[in-house]
Design a protein around this motif. Structure first.
Motif, PDB file in Angstrom:
ATOM      1  N   ALA A 169       0.699  -1.165  -0.108  1.00  0.00           N
ATOM      2  CA  ALA A 169      -0.069   0.000  -0.154  1.00  0.00           C
ATOM      3  C   ALA A 169       0.797   1.291  -0.058  1.00  0.00           C
ATOM      4  CB  ALA A 169      -0.986  -0.128   1.114  1.00  0.00           C
ATOM      5  N   ALA A 170       2.230   1.205   0.601  1.00  0.00           N
ATOM      6  CA  ALA A 170       2.903   2.368   0.969  1.00  0.00           C
ATOM      7  C   ALA A 170       3.583   2.873  -0.483  1.00  0.00           C
ATOM      8  CB  ALA A 170       3.734   2.252   2.149  1.00  0.00           C
ATOM      9  N   VAL A 171       3.917   1.796  -1.330  1.00  0.00           N
ATOM     10  CA  VAL A 171       4.926   2.312  -2.274  1.00  0.00           C
ATOM     11  C   VAL A 171       3.756   3.176  -3.462  1.00  0.00           C
ATOM     12  CG1 VAL A 171       6.102   1.616  -4.383  1.00  0.00           C
ATOM     13  CG2 VAL A 171       6.482   0.451  -1.968  1.00  0.00           C
ATOM     14  N   PRO A 172       2.787   2.625  -3.895  1.00  0.00           N
ATOM     15  CA  PRO A 172       1.956   3.396  -4.698  1.00  0.00           C
ATOM     16  C   PRO A 172       1.654   4.759  -4.130  1.00  0.00           C
ATOM     17  CG  PRO A 172       0.795   1.472  -4.389  1.00  0.00           C
ATOM     18  CD  PRO A 172       2.144   1.300  -3.567  1.00  0.00           C
ATOM     19  N   PHE A 173       1.293   4.898  -2.984  1.00  0.00           N
ATOM     20  CA  PHE A 173       0.881   6.122  -2.504  1.00  0.00           C
ATOM     21  C   PHE A 173       2.040   7.041  -2.201  1.00  0.00           C
ATOM     22  CE2 PHE A 173       0.164   8.953   1.356  1.00  0.00           C
ATOM     23  CZ  PHE A 173      -1.014   9.063   1.196  1.00  0.00           C
ATOM     24  N   THR A 174       2.996   6.563  -1.783  1.00  0.00           N
ATOM     25  CA  THR A 174       4.403   7.458  -1.884  1.00  0.00           C
ATOM     26  C   THR A 174       4.634   8.069  -3.156  1.00  0.00           C
ATOM     27  OG1 THR A 174       5.283   6.181  -0.059  1.00  0.00           O
ATOM     28  CG2 THR A 174       6.731   7.779  -1.453  1.00  0.00           C
ATOM     29  N   ILE A 175       4.507   7.201  -4.375  1.00  0.00           N
ATOM     30  CA  ILE A 175       4.584   7.738  -5.726  1.00  0.00           C
ATOM     31  C   ILE A 175       3.583   8.656  -5.932  1.00  0.00           C
ATOM     32  CG2 ILE A 175       4.666   7.029  -8.114  1.00  0.00           C
ATOM     33  CD1 ILE A 175       5.828   4.334  -7.382  1.00  0.00           C
ATOM     34  N   TRP A 176       2.542   8.573  -5.775  1.00  0.00           N
ATOM     35  CA  TRP A 176       1.288   9.518  -5.800  1.00  0.00           C
ATOM     36  C   TRP A 176       1.570  10.919  -5.143  1.00  0.00           C
ATOM     37  CZ3 TRP A 176      -3.172  10.524  -2.589  1.00  0.00           C
ATOM     38  CH2 TRP A 176      -3.804  11.355  -3.002  1.00  0.00           C
ATOM     39  N   ASP A 177       1.963  10.511  -3.999  1.00  0.00           N
ATOM     40  CA  ASP A 177       2.160  11.610  -3.108  1.00  0.00           C
ATOM     41  C   ASP A 177       3.514  12.534  -3.631  1.00  0.00           C
ATOM     42  OD1 ASP A 177       1.846  13.565  -0.233  1.00  0.00           O
ATOM     43  OD2 ASP A 177       3.915  12.843  -0.123  1.00  0.00           O
ATOM     44  N   SER A 178       4.689  11.862  -3.994  1.00  0.00           N
ATOM     45  CA  SER A 178       5.729  12.614  -4.517  1.00  0.00           C
ATOM     46  C   SER A 178       5.473  13.226  -5.882  1.00  0.00           C
ATOM     47  CB  SER A 178       7.053  11.638  -4.595  1.00  0.00           C
ATOM     48  OG  SER A 178       6.996  10.836  -3.264  1.00  0.00           O
ATOM     49  N   LEU A 179       4.604  12.657  -6.587  1.00  0.00           N
ATOM     50  CA  LEU A 179       4.407  13.506  -7.923  1.00  0.00           C
ATOM     51  C   LEU A 179       3.642  14.754  -7.780  1.00  0.00           C
ATOM     52  CD1 LEU A 179       3.463  10.281 -10.209  1.00  0.00           C
ATOM     53  CD2 LEU A 179       5.276  11.829 -10.460  1.00  0.00           C
ATOM     54  N   LEU A 238      -1.231  21.655  -7.797  1.00  0.00           N
ATOM     55  CA  LEU A 238      -1.820  22.252  -6.603  1.00  0.00           C
ATOM     56  C   LEU A 238      -3.310  22.412  -6.945  1.00  0.00           C
ATOM     57  CD1 LEU A 238       1.043  25.030  -5.908  1.00  0.00           C
ATOM     58  CD2 LEU A 238       0.412  22.940  -4.570  1.00  0.00           C
ATOM     59  N   PRO A 239      -4.226  22.828  -5.997  1.00  0.00           N
ATOM     60  CA  PRO A 239      -5.400  23.122  -6.006  1.00  0.00           C
ATOM     61  C   PRO A 239      -5.653  24.276  -7.163  1.00  0.00           C
ATOM     62  CG  PRO A 239      -5.247  22.473  -3.739  1.00  0.00           C
ATOM     63  CD  PRO A 239      -3.930  22.778  -4.538  1.00  0.00           C
ATOM     64  N   GLY A 240      -6.630  24.107  -8.185  1.00  0.00           N
ATOM     65  CA  GLY A 240      -6.720  25.058  -9.176  1.00  0.00           C
ATOM     66  C   GLY A 240      -5.539  25.027 -10.233  1.00  0.00           C
ATOM     67  N   PRO A 266      -7.951  14.763  -3.955  1.00  0.00           N
ATOM     68  CA  PRO A 266      -8.007  14.828  -2.320  1.00  0.00           C
ATOM     69  C   PRO A 266      -7.157  15.858  -1.826  1.00  0.00           C
ATOM     70  CG  PRO A 266      -7.930  12.376  -3.503  1.00  0.00           C
ATOM     71  CD  PRO A 266      -7.815  13.805  -4.468  1.00  0.00           C
ATOM     72  N   TYR A 267      -6.227  16.311  -2.359  1.00  0.00           N
ATOM     73  CA  TYR A 267      -5.312  17.388  -1.786  1.00  0.00           C
ATOM     74  C   TYR A 267      -6.091  18.722  -1.670  1.00  0.00           C
ATOM     75  CZ  TYR A 267      -1.275  14.541  -1.834  1.00  0.00           C
ATOM     76  OH  TYR A 267      -0.205  13.352  -1.644  1.00  0.00           O
ATOM     77  N   THR A 268      -7.012  18.732  -2.245  1.00  0.00           N
ATOM     78  CA  THR A 268      -7.809  20.126  -2.227  1.00  0.00           C
ATOM     79  C   THR A 268      -8.192  20.319  -0.647  1.00  0.00           C
ATOM     80  OG1 THR A 268      -8.965  19.986  -4.209  1.00  0.00           O
ATOM     81  CG2 THR A 268      -9.821  21.433  -2.587  1.00  0.00           C
ATOM     82  N   THR A 269      -8.657  19.397   0.088  1.00  0.00           N
ATOM     83  CA  THR A 269      -9.058  19.329   1.360  1.00  0.00           C
ATOM     84  C   THR A 269      -7.621  19.383   2.299  1.00  0.00           C
ATOM     85  OG1 THR A 269     -11.009  18.197   1.144  1.00  0.00           O
ATOM     86  CG2 THR A 269     -10.038  18.221   3.379  1.00  0.00           C
ATOM     87  N   TYR A 270      -6.488  18.466   1.880  1.00  0.00           N
ATOM     88  CA  TYR A 270      -5.219  18.384   2.573  1.00  0.00           C
ATOM     89  C   TYR A 270      -4.555  19.575   2.548  1.00  0.00           C
ATOM     90  CZ  TYR A 270      -1.641  16.134   5.241  1.00  0.00           C
ATOM     91  OH  TYR A 270      -0.837  15.786   5.980  1.00  0.00           O
ATOM     92  N   ALA A 271      -4.489  20.231   1.516  1.00  0.00           N
ATOM     93  CA  ALA A 271      -3.810  21.273   1.345  1.00  0.00           C
ATOM     94  C   ALA A 271      -4.200  22.648   2.247  1.00  0.00           C
ATOM     95  CB  ALA A 271      -3.655  21.730   0.007  1.00  0.00           C
ATOM     96  N   ALA A 272      -5.597  22.470   2.487  1.00  0.00           N
ATOM     97  CA  ALA A 272      -6.190  23.598   3.508  1.00  0.00           C
ATOM     98  C   ALA A 272      -5.934  23.290   4.795  1.00  0.00           C
ATOM     99  CB  ALA A 272      -7.841  23.491   3.069  1.00  0.00           C
ATOM    100  N   VAL A 273      -5.444  22.185   5.221  1.00  0.00           N
ATOM    101  CA  VAL A 273      -5.285  21.685   6.426  1.00  0.00           C
ATOM    102  C   VAL A 273      -3.883  21.841   6.518  1.00  0.00           C
ATOM    103  CG1 VAL A 273      -5.188  19.619   8.296  1.00  0.00           C
ATOM    104  CG2 VAL A 273      -7.232  20.103   6.729  1.00  0.00           C
ATOM    105  N   ASP A 274      -2.920  21.348   5.719  1.00  0.00           N
ATOM    106  CA  ASP A 274      -1.404  21.453   5.987  1.00  0.00           C
ATOM    107  C   ASP A 274      -0.967  22.309   4.896  1.00  0.00           C
ATOM    108  OD1 ASP A 274       1.346  21.099   6.317  1.00  0.00           O
ATOM    109  OD2 ASP A 274       1.025  18.837   6.016  1.00  0.00           O
ATOM    110  N   HIS A 275      -0.530  23.526   5.123  1.00  0.00           N
ATOM    111  CA  HIS A 275      -0.147  24.489   4.052  1.00  0.00           C
ATOM    112  C   HIS A 275       1.029  24.230   3.210  1.00  0.00           C
ATOM    113  CE1 HIS A 275      -2.942  27.997   5.631  1.00  0.00           C
ATOM    114  NE2 HIS A 275      -3.586  27.021   4.820  1.00  0.00           N
ATOM    115  N   ILE A 276       1.999  23.256   3.982  1.00  0.00           N
ATOM    116  CA  ILE A 276       3.003  22.820   3.229  1.00  0.00           C
ATOM    117  C   ILE A 276       2.673  21.970   1.881  1.00  0.00           C
ATOM    118  CG2 ILE A 276       3.196  20.376   4.298  1.00  0.00           C
ATOM    119  CD1 ILE A 276       5.906  23.085   3.953  1.00  0.00           C
TER     120      ILE A 276
END
Length: 234
Positions: free
Chosen positions: A17-27, A36-38, A48-58
């Motif tokens: 589970a971790a490897v494909p998620f890490t690749i997705w996140d890294s891309l 980025l959103p927009g 899904p990063y629309t929500t997460y970017a609002a929580v974690d601004h990094i």
């Protein structure tokens, strides 16, 4: 007495589970600002990063505009970590010997993962070493990320709690990237992921370290049973 490595079900499922998620996140990080959103590549793959970017601004526009390099540096380490995961998984698939087939009841759902297998000899030792490296990297990176995000202003525990480390981090941080969230949002969108990564990586670190200690114990026992060569008297 031989020393086999028996991969745990939790480790195999986590690596898968971790490897494909890490690749997705890294891309997402490496392809900013388009992801980025927009951005033109944001939908639908990284929606899904629309929500997460609002929580974690990094993960949002703010860190990108500030040229904050933490996320990019973290992703480079993530990819190194994933290479250890893939190497370990390949060793298990290539050299693993099935010792028990479990296809009864709920085990059927897991298919290949349900079978109990061992990796022996030099390949087993290498699998344990590679798995330990990957687990330690994940655990240390997660702790670093957690400490860094706390230092960036998570705001929990409250400032008046008697925790010198967190208080000092907060004092020097300015509550910058996630201090705008309430506690419920932080726990549901951020802390859950941290706990998942930390939990599985600690499991890997513990099981692989245990295997190494067991191997050393077997080696010491074998040496203790060998007869001591005595010098002949003239």
């Amino acid at each position: 007495m031989t020393w086999p490595h028996a991969p745990s079900l939790a480790t195999l499922l986590w690596v898968t589970a971790a490897v494909p998620f890490t690749i997705w996140d890294s891309l997402y990080i490496f392809l900013r600002p388009h992801t980025l959103p927009g951005g033109k590549w944001h939908l639908p793959l990284w929606s899904p990063y629309t929500t997460y970017a609002a929580v974690d601004h990094i993960y949002g526009h703010e860190a990108w505009e500030e040229n904050n390099g933490f996320a990019g540096a973290q992703c480079v380490m993530n990819l190194v970590e994933s290479s250890f995961y893939l190497w370990y998984f390949w060793l298990v698939c290539q050299y693993g010997r099935t010792v028990e087939r479990r296809s009864v009841g709920w085990w059927r759902v897991l298919g290949w993962y349900a079978d109990r297998r061992v990796v022996e000899k030099k390949e087993g030792a290498l699998a344990v070493l590679v798995g330990l490296l990957g687990g330690v990297m994940t655990a240390s990176k997660t702790v670093l990320y957690g400490e860094w995000m706390t230092a960036m202003g998570m705001g929990f525990p409250p400032k008046d709690w008697a925790n010198d480390e967190l208080v000092l981090n907060e004092i020097f941080s300015g509550f910058h990237h996630v201090g705008h969230n309430d506690l419920v949002t932080l726990l549901s969108c951020w802390a859950v992921m941290v706990c998942i990564y930390f939990g599985f990586s600690i499991h890997m670190t513990y099981t692989f370290s245990r295997d190494i200690l067991n191997g050393l114990d077997i080696a010491n026992s074998e040496l203790g049973r060998r007869p001591v060569a005595r010098k002949k008297k003239d």
